[in-house]
Design a protein around this motif. Structure first.
Motif, PDB file in Angstrom:
ATOM      1  N   GLY A  56      -6.987   3.001   2.190  1.00 11.76           N
ATOM      2  CA  GLY A  56      -7.915   3.319   2.242  1.00 11.76           C
ATOM      3  C   GLY A  56      -7.377   5.097   2.566  1.00 11.76           C
ATOM      4  N   LEU A  57      -7.079   5.272   3.635  1.00  4.99           N
ATOM      5  CA  LEU A  57      -6.199   6.859   4.677  1.00  4.99           C
ATOM      6  C   LEU A  57      -5.896   7.571   3.521  1.00  4.99           C
ATOM      7  CD1 LEU A  57      -5.213   5.029   8.283  1.00  4.99           C
ATOM      8  CD2 LEU A  57      -7.227   6.271   7.394  1.00  4.99           C
ATOM      9  N   LEU A  58      -5.158   7.401   2.418  1.00 11.99           N
ATOM     10  CA  LEU A  58      -3.935   7.657   2.215  1.00 11.99           C
ATOM     11  C   LEU A  58      -4.929   7.626   0.353  1.00 11.99           C
ATOM     12  CD1 LEU A  58      -0.302   6.087   2.943  1.00 11.99           C
ATOM     13  CD2 LEU A  58      -0.770   8.296   3.344  1.00 11.99           C
ATOM     14  N   ARG A  59      -6.105   7.295   0.692  1.00 12.74           N
ATOM     15  CA  ARG A  59      -6.596   7.437  -0.650  1.00 12.74           C
ATOM     16  C   ARG A  59      -5.994   7.479  -2.498  1.00 12.74           C
ATOM     17  NH1 ARG A  59      -8.367  13.327  -0.576  1.00 12.74           N
ATOM     18  NH2 ARG A  59      -7.335  13.474   1.657  1.00 12.74           N
ATOM     19  N   LEU A  60      -4.782   5.895  -2.070  1.00 16.59           N
ATOM     20  CA  LEU A  60      -4.624   5.603  -2.689  1.00 16.59           C
ATOM     21  C   LEU A  60      -4.652   3.847  -3.540  1.00 16.59           C
ATOM     22  CD1 LEU A  60      -0.631   5.783  -1.356  1.00 16.59           C
ATOM     23  CD2 LEU A  60      -1.190   6.408  -4.076  1.00 16.59           C
ATOM     24  N   PRO A  61      -3.823   3.548  -4.461  1.00 11.48           N
ATOM     25  CA  PRO A  61      -4.415   2.347  -5.008  1.00 11.48           C
ATOM     26  C   PRO A  61      -4.246   1.160  -4.275  1.00 11.48           C
ATOM     27  CG  PRO A  61      -3.992   2.756  -6.631  1.00 11.48           C
ATOM     28  CD  PRO A  61      -3.500   4.229  -6.167  1.00 11.48           C
ATOM     29  N   LEU A  62      -4.541   0.141  -4.019  1.00 11.96           N
ATOM     30  CA  LEU A  62      -4.129  -1.240  -3.075  1.00 11.96           C
ATOM     31  C   LEU A  62      -2.848  -0.779  -3.695  1.00 11.96           C
ATOM     32  CD1 LEU A  62      -4.952  -2.433  -0.160  1.00 11.96           C
ATOM     33  CD2 LEU A  62      -4.926  -4.051  -2.066  1.00 11.96           C
ATOM     34  N   ALA A  63      -2.109  -1.168  -4.714  1.00  9.78           N
ATOM     35  CA  ALA A  63      -0.455  -1.144  -5.231  1.00  9.78           C
ATOM     36  C   ALA A  63       0.258  -0.553  -4.620  1.00  9.78           C
ATOM     37  CB  ALA A  63      -1.378  -1.502  -6.485  1.00  9.78           C
ATOM     38  N   ARG A  64      -0.375   0.836  -4.240  1.00  6.89           N
ATOM     39  CA  ARG A  64       0.733   1.951  -4.129  1.00  6.89           C
ATOM     40  C   ARG A  64       1.228   1.793  -2.713  1.00  6.89           C
ATOM     41  NH1 ARG A  64       1.337   1.445  -8.382  1.00  6.89           N
ATOM     42  NH2 ARG A  64       0.750   2.498 -10.325  1.00  6.89           N
ATOM     43  N   VAL A  65       0.483   0.812  -1.920  1.00  4.16           N
ATOM     44  CA  VAL A  65       1.070   0.849  -0.226  1.00  4.16           C
ATOM     45  C   VAL A  65       1.274  -1.029  -0.108  1.00  4.16           C
ATOM     46  CG1 VAL A  65      -0.278   0.687   1.735  1.00  4.16           C
ATOM     47  CG2 VAL A  65      -0.880   2.561  -0.319  1.00  4.16           C
ATOM     48  N   SER A  66       2.896  -0.726   0.535  1.00  5.87           N
ATOM     49  CA  SER A  66       2.976  -2.113   1.026  1.00  5.87           C
ATOM     50  C   SER A  66       3.042  -2.412   2.379  1.00  5.87           C
ATOM     51  CB  SER A  66       3.974  -1.837  -0.291  1.00  5.87           C
ATOM     52  OG  SER A  66       5.019  -2.929   0.590  1.00  5.87           O
ATOM     53  N   VAL A  67       3.399  -3.346   3.013  1.00  2.00           N
ATOM     54  CA  VAL A  67       3.400  -3.763   3.976  1.00  2.00           C
ATOM     55  C   VAL A  67       3.732  -4.940   4.651  1.00  2.00           C
ATOM     56  CG1 VAL A  67       2.014  -4.257   6.001  1.00  2.00           C
ATOM     57  CG2 VAL A  67       1.190  -2.773   4.927  1.00  2.00           C
ATOM     58  N   LYS A  68       4.632  -4.496   4.961  1.00  6.17           N
ATOM     59  CA  LYS A  68       5.700  -5.828   5.600  1.00  6.17           C
ATOM     60  C   LYS A  68       6.579  -5.502   7.007  1.00  6.17           C
ATOM     61  CE  LYS A  68      10.088  -4.054   2.870  1.00  6.17           C
ATOM     62  NZ  LYS A  68       8.913  -3.119   3.030  1.00  6.17           N
ATOM     63  N   ALA A  69       6.787  -6.990   7.537  1.00  4.76           N
ATOM     64  CA  ALA A  69       7.429  -7.098   8.461  1.00  4.76           C
ATOM     65  C   ALA A  69       7.979  -7.890   9.666  1.00  4.76           C
ATOM     66  CB  ALA A  69       5.956  -7.846   9.716  1.00  4.76           C
TER      67      ALA A  69
END
Ligand code: MG
Length: 377
Positions: free
Chosen positions: A335-348
């Motif tokens: 939402g903050l980057l105005r990107l589709p979910l597929a273009r954001v990756s979160v790993k831990a």
């Protein structure tokens, strides 16, 4: 010898682009750092054969991006918008083009104009290379593609033929394009070679594909951040408040994830680091929500004509467990980057109880961001 024909172009930029998504109609989205509509406008206005370009669309929005150009307010449908343009131009030939096809090679215009010598109209068209099939959830029967073409715009017409076709068209019916209206009115329409560059912007992903076609470069930035964990603090990760017995300490909300992404974005344009822009010595950033830092970095990228296309972040901690919050963090960053979910990756990951993260003294985050920029290296 008779004088050369006077040629006008009507650029239709009135659509709302329901399939495109986002807050901005597609003709105003950025391509190569400039609003989509400016590309086709320039191609038409700079072509030596074209004497006049008339834009049909929202006059205020058009003036914002094109400055002082001739513009008329559009109608309720594309057909009405074209008609408004046809009533206003003074020409022998007219090219009708959709702003959503921003990449317009001059050769297509040359070919269209040349074809009008022997026809009432001319359209660029491409053969269909893919197999065509019916589909209803599952794949159905194939459809023979022999003799089928994909018809693009601009479409060029002798002015009297296209005006007559619009006048004769029943007002309660919509037409797929202007060439069909001319054909329905008994006119002849030639085909000239189309160009894959002329494909339409329909979905947001089409812009990424076009950025690749027009060149431009993709750059990658890296960011790293650490904050100390302490009792009595809120824990913010990726713009999401995470319930935990301790939180991160810092001048702002100490959101290591957004700080790492902010540095990665700044790194793409060589714009220093988060401390350059938001010095911890400045009292106004005390307790600030870190999404402001990220928004500022995004604004700087946009000011250079760039677009963030991807980010990948790794959160490094022993606790809390990130898994249950991963979707929320990912959605917030998208939402903050105005990107589709597929273009954001979160790993831990943990560090196997080793080091400061292993002892739960702090949380670290690493991020990369990819930005598409106009120009070349
Ligand atoms: Mg920080």
């Amino acid at each position: 010898m008779s004088p050369p024909p006077r040629i006008a172009a009507i650029l239709v930029a009135a659509g709302t682009g329901a399939r495109f998504g986002g807050d901005v109609p597609k003709q105003f989205a950025l391509l190569g750092g400039k609003p989509v509509v400016t590309h086709a406008y320039a191609a038409l206005a700079e072509h030596p054969a074209i004497d006049e370009v008339l834009v049909v669309g929202d006059p205020a929005s058009i003036a914002d991006v094109l400055g002082e150009v001739r513009v008329l307010a559009g109608g309720a449908t594309r057909r009405e918008s074209v008609r408004i343009g046809l009533d206003a131009v003074d020409a022998d030939y007219v090219l009708i083009h959709d702003a959503a096809r921003p990449l317009l090679p001059a050769k297509v215009i040359d070919d269209l104009v040349a074809a009008l010598t022997g026809h009432d109209g001319a359209v660029p068209a491409l053969p269909i290379a893919d197999t065509l099939a019916k589909a209803d959830g599952a794949l159905g029967q194939t459809v023979p593609r022999d003799g089928l073409v994909r018809v693009q715009t601009p479409q060029a017409f002798r002015i009297e033929a296209i005006r007559a076709a619009h006048a004769a068209w029943p007002s309660d019916r919509e037409a797929t394009d202007d060439a069909q209206m001319v054909r329905a009115n008994g006119g002849s329409v030639a085909i000239v070679p189309g160009d894959a560059l002329l494909d339409k912007v329909t979905y947001a992903d089409d812009l990424t594909r076009m950025e690749r076609m027009i060149g431009g470069i993709q750059v990658t930035g890296f960011g790293y951040d650490v904050h100390r964990l302490a009792a009595g603090e809120e824990l913010w990760l990726g713009g999401v408040r995470i319930p935990h017995d301790r939180g991160l300490v810092g001048h702002s909300d100490a959101d290591v994830v957004l700080h790492a992404i902010t540095d990665a974005v700044l790194g793409c344009i060589g714009a220093g680091d988060i401390g350059t822009h938001f010095p911890p010595s400045d009292a106004k950033w005390r307790g600030a929500s870190s999404d402001r830092f990220l928004a500022h970095a995004c604004d700087l990228v946009e000011a250079e004509g760039g677009r963030i296309v991807h980010t990948d972040v790794t959160i490094i901690c022993e606790a809390p467990r990130i898994g249950p919050h991963r979707d929320a963090i990912r959605a917030r960053i998208a939402g903050l980057l105005r990107l589709p979910l597929a273009r954001v990756s979160v790993k831990a990951t943990t560090t196997e109880r080793l080091g400061f993260t292993g002892r739960e003294e702090g949380i670290a985050a690493q991020a990369v961001a990819t930005v598409s920029l106009p120009g070349s290296i």
